[in-house]
Design a protein around this motif. Structure first.
Motif, PDB file in Angstrom:
ATOM      1  N   LEU A 176      94.736  10.476  17.650  1.00 59.20           N
ATOM      2  CA  LEU A 176      95.023   9.917  18.967  1.00 59.20           C
ATOM      3  C   LEU A 176      94.457   8.510  19.108  1.00 59.20           C
ATOM      4  O   LEU A 176      95.050   7.658  19.787  1.00 59.20           O
ATOM      5  CB  LEU A 176      94.464  10.833  20.053  1.00 59.20           C
ATOM      6  CG  LEU A 176      95.139  12.211  20.172  1.00 59.20           C
ATOM      7  CD1 LEU A 176      94.484  13.041  21.258  1.00 59.20           C
ATOM      8  CD2 LEU A 176      96.626  12.063  20.445  1.00 59.20           C
ATOM      9  N   LEU A 187      96.882   6.317  17.482  1.00 58.78           N
ATOM     10  CA  LEU A 187      98.149   6.240  18.209  1.00 58.78           C
ATOM     11  C   LEU A 187      98.063   5.331  19.424  1.00 58.78           C
ATOM     12  O   LEU A 187      98.995   4.567  19.698  1.00 58.78           O
ATOM     13  CB  LEU A 187      98.580   7.652  18.647  1.00 58.78           C
ATOM     14  CG  LEU A 187      99.314   8.510  17.622  1.00 58.78           C
ATOM     15  CD1 LEU A 187      99.560   9.910  18.180  1.00 58.78           C
ATOM     16  CD2 LEU A 187     100.646   7.874  17.234  1.00 58.78           C
ATOM     17  N   GLN A 238     103.122   3.562  23.696  1.00 58.05           N
ATOM     18  CA  GLN A 238     102.915   4.640  22.729  1.00 58.05           C
ATOM     19  C   GLN A 238     103.039   6.011  23.383  1.00 58.05           C
ATOM     20  O   GLN A 238     103.587   6.943  22.796  1.00 58.05           O
ATOM     21  CB  GLN A 238     101.537   4.500  22.078  1.00 58.05           C
ATOM     22  CG  GLN A 238     101.351   3.256  21.224  1.00 58.05           C
ATOM     23  CD  GLN A 238     102.185   3.303  19.961  1.00 58.05           C
ATOM     24  OE1 GLN A 238     103.262   2.703  19.879  1.00 58.05           O
ATOM     25  NE2 GLN A 238     101.706   4.031  18.975  1.00 58.05           N
ATOM     26  N   TYR A 239     102.547   6.116  24.596  1.00 55.66           N
ATOM     27  CA  TYR A 239     102.606   7.409  25.283  1.00 55.66           C
ATOM     28  C   TYR A 239     104.044   7.798  25.600  1.00 55.66           C
ATOM     29  O   TYR A 239     104.405   8.976  25.509  1.00 55.66           O
ATOM     30  CB  TYR A 239     101.765   7.337  26.561  1.00 55.66           C
ATOM     31  CG  TYR A 239     101.652   8.653  27.281  1.00 55.66           C
ATOM     32  CD1 TYR A 239     100.870   9.683  26.770  1.00 55.66           C
ATOM     33  CD2 TYR A 239     102.322   8.869  28.488  1.00 55.66           C
ATOM     34  CE1 TYR A 239     100.758  10.896  27.430  1.00 55.66           C
ATOM     35  CE2 TYR A 239     102.211  10.076  29.154  1.00 55.66           C
ATOM     36  CZ  TYR A 239     101.436  11.090  28.627  1.00 55.66           C
ATOM     37  OH  TYR A 239     101.330  12.285  29.281  1.00 55.66           O
ATOM     38  N   LEU A 244     105.740   9.256  22.408  1.00 59.64           N
ATOM     39  CA  LEU A 244     104.869  10.156  21.657  1.00 59.64           C
ATOM     40  C   LEU A 244     105.652  11.076  20.735  1.00 59.64           C
ATOM     41  O   LEU A 244     105.264  11.307  19.583  1.00 59.64           O
ATOM     42  CB  LEU A 244     104.021  10.974  22.637  1.00 59.64           C
ATOM     43  CG  LEU A 244     103.028  11.956  22.011  1.00 59.64           C
ATOM     44  CD1 LEU A 244     101.983  11.206  21.190  1.00 59.64           C
ATOM     45  CD2 LEU A 244     102.352  12.789  23.096  1.00 59.64           C
ATOM     46  N   SER A 270     104.258  10.731  16.794  1.00 58.34           N
ATOM     47  CA  SER A 270     103.252  11.654  16.262  1.00 58.34           C
ATOM     48  C   SER A 270     103.845  12.529  15.161  1.00 58.34           C
ATOM     49  O   SER A 270     104.960  13.050  15.287  1.00 58.34           O
ATOM     50  CB  SER A 270     102.703  12.532  17.392  1.00 58.34           C
ATOM     51  OG  SER A 270     101.790  13.480  16.883  1.00 58.34           O
ATOM     52  N   TYR A 277     103.702  16.600  25.472  1.00 56.77           N
ATOM     53  CA  TYR A 277     103.219  16.411  26.841  1.00 56.77           C
ATOM     54  C   TYR A 277     102.867  17.759  27.453  1.00 56.77           C
ATOM     55  O   TYR A 277     103.482  18.786  27.162  1.00 56.77           O
ATOM     56  CB  TYR A 277     104.288  15.724  27.693  1.00 56.77           C
ATOM     57  CG  TYR A 277     104.737  14.389  27.159  1.00 56.77           C
ATOM     58  CD1 TYR A 277     103.878  13.300  27.138  1.00 56.77           C
ATOM     59  CD2 TYR A 277     106.029  14.211  26.668  1.00 56.77           C
ATOM     60  CE1 TYR A 277     104.284  12.066  26.648  1.00 56.77           C
ATOM     61  CE2 TYR A 277     106.447  12.987  26.179  1.00 56.77           C
ATOM     62  CZ  TYR A 277     105.568  11.922  26.167  1.00 56.77           C
ATOM     63  OH  TYR A 277     105.977  10.715  25.666  1.00 56.77           O
TER      64      TYR A 277
END
Length: 460
Positions: free
Chosen positions: A88, A91, A124-125, A128, A132, A138
């Motif tokens: 994380l 990321l 980035q969120y 995701l 990833s 989420y």
């Protein structure tokens, strides 16, 4: 102790016409001798099997095996959390090098750097699922709605700063402004809420980005065990409290594990955990037996002490001294009982964890680890029955109070150095810059200092 020894060393010769008092005295003497015998001597004297010793040896083997099995499983959990934390950080933190700088992860020094790092988190969120490589996504509420990402900025209520004229006007009262948005459209915030991202850095204290993610530990599938589901509560903090031109970025994660609600393992047979549950149940039974035997021995010791005290009071009108009374109170039994209780509770928690009813790995680890330590320490009691080991144990027992006094004196010197080094040397050396990092081996003189470089011969 002298009174007890003299009593036990009395002659065994009795008259042919033994009275009832003499018989009671001889029985008491025999019971006292038997009580202070070693397990082997008790077996040779009365052919009584030393069940307590047998149970303790069996318990050591079983508890150590249980701890190793649980430790291997717990190691997978710890490695999963640590690797997710590292993943994380890579990321969501822009230009993260993979190594934290002191207590923070990344630092930025320009306004554009703060904006870039903040918008990088949002971008980035929002992507995701495409970025990833792990089973992470989420978080959603009970109704299936995705939990929002929240940004809060904390700043002084009012203020003006003019460094050129050495003037400032600050209202120290803090205000917090927050906003939240759907995770998948988080990258659109910078256009839809441009006014929110207009930061007054001279008033800004910190910015906190919080969100929640869900993950599954699939590595346990290889060992044919049900996987745990995790909730990751992530907080990214842009710390500007010092207002020194350096904004520190922290990423903190609070991981909580739970049993997955819907799971299915196909293609392989599920691991049979009944054997482990039976093994843990047998450990609980052995610990209960050990606790009962030790409690029984303590009760018998108290009764024997009462008989001994009553006999001396009636026949010699003397009271048994406290030193002799302490010989009947065996602290090893109390140690074993405490370890048995902790093992029983830890084994029950371990069984619940294996059944995926609980996820209290930390509490279970503390109980089982401490219980194993106490069990191994309790074995020292049996080593004391051997002459060479008994000399070592008595030496440790006699030296323990002196060691404690030495530690107290050394601790005072250490504390004095800690505070002195922090104040005097802290501003000039990195090892003493923080109170938690001041060690006795810290020295402000290092090979990199100018004085050392002057003392070193020139390199060819």
């Amino acid at each position: 102790m002298e009174l007890l020894v003299r009593y036990l060393d009395r002659s065994d010769s009795v008259s042919s016409a033994m009275t009832q008092d003499t018989i009671n005295e001889e029985n008491l003497r025999d019971d006292l001798r038997y009580y202070f015998m070693s397990p082997c001597e008790k077996y040779r004297a009365r052919r009584h099997i030393p069940w307590k010793m047998v149970v303790q040896i069996l318990k050591i083997i079983m508890i150590t095996t249980q701890l190793i099995l649980f430790g291997l499983n717990n190691q997978l959990v710890v490695s999963f959390k640590e690797e997710n934390t590292m993943a994380l950080k890579n990321l969501f933190l822009k230009d993260y090098s993979g190594i934290d700088e002191d207590d923070y992860s990344v630092a930025v020094y320009t306004q554009q750097g703060v904006y870039d790092s903040l918008f990088y988190v949002l971008d980035q969120y929002s992507q995701l699922a495409q970025l990833s490589v792990g089973p992470i996504g989420y978080a959603a509420d009970e109704e299936g709605n995705l939990l929002p990402l929240t940004i809060c900025k904390e700043y002084y209520k009012r203020g003006t700063v003019d460094p050129s004229n050495e003037a400032y006007d600050i209202d120290a009262q803090l205000e917090t402004v927050c906003m939240s948005h759907d995770p998948k459209t988080a990258n659109q915030w910078k256009t839809q809420n441009s006014s929110f991202f207009e930061l007054d850095f001279y008033r800004l204290v910190d910015i906190k980005v919080t969100f929640q993610l869900k993950g599954i530990n699939l590595q346990t599938v290889r060992s044919r065990e049900m996987s745990d589901c995790y909730s990751f509560f992530v907080t990214i903090t842009f710390d500007n409290q010092c207002h020194s031109g350096k904004v520190k970025i922290f990423l903190d994660i609070d991981a909580q594990s739970s049993a997955c609600r819907d799971w299915k393992i196909s293609g392989t047979a599920q691991k049979n955990t009944h054997y482990l549950l039976v093994f843990d149940s047998f450990i609980i039974l052995v610990c209960l037996t050990s606790a009962v035997l030790c409690t029984r021995s303590m009760v018998l010791a108290v009764r024997l002490l009462q008989r001994f005290s009553t006999f001396f009071h009636e026949n010699f009108n003397r009271k048994v001294c406290e030193e002799d009374q302490k010989e009947f109170l065996n602290g090893w039994y109390l140690l074993v009982i405490v370890s048995d209780i902790m093992t029983i509770i830890g084994s029950i928690l371990k069984m619940e964890i294996q059944a995926k009813s609980l996820t209290s790995y930390d509490v279970c680890s503390i109980l089982l680890g401490t219980a194993t330590l106490l069990v191994w320490v309790g074995v020292i009691r049996y080593l004391g029955y051997f002459q060479k080991y008994n000399v070592l144990i008595l030496t440790m027992k006699a030296a323990f109070p002196k060691v404690l006094r030495f530690c107290c004196c050394a601790g005072m010197i250490y504390l004095g150095y800690t505070f002195c080094g922090w104040i005097v040397l802290g501003p000039y050396h990195e090892k003493t810059g923080d109170l938690s990092r001041v060690y006795p081996d810290s020295c402000p003189i290092t090979p990199n200092n100018s004085w050392d470089r002057l003392q070193q011969p020139p390199q060819p």
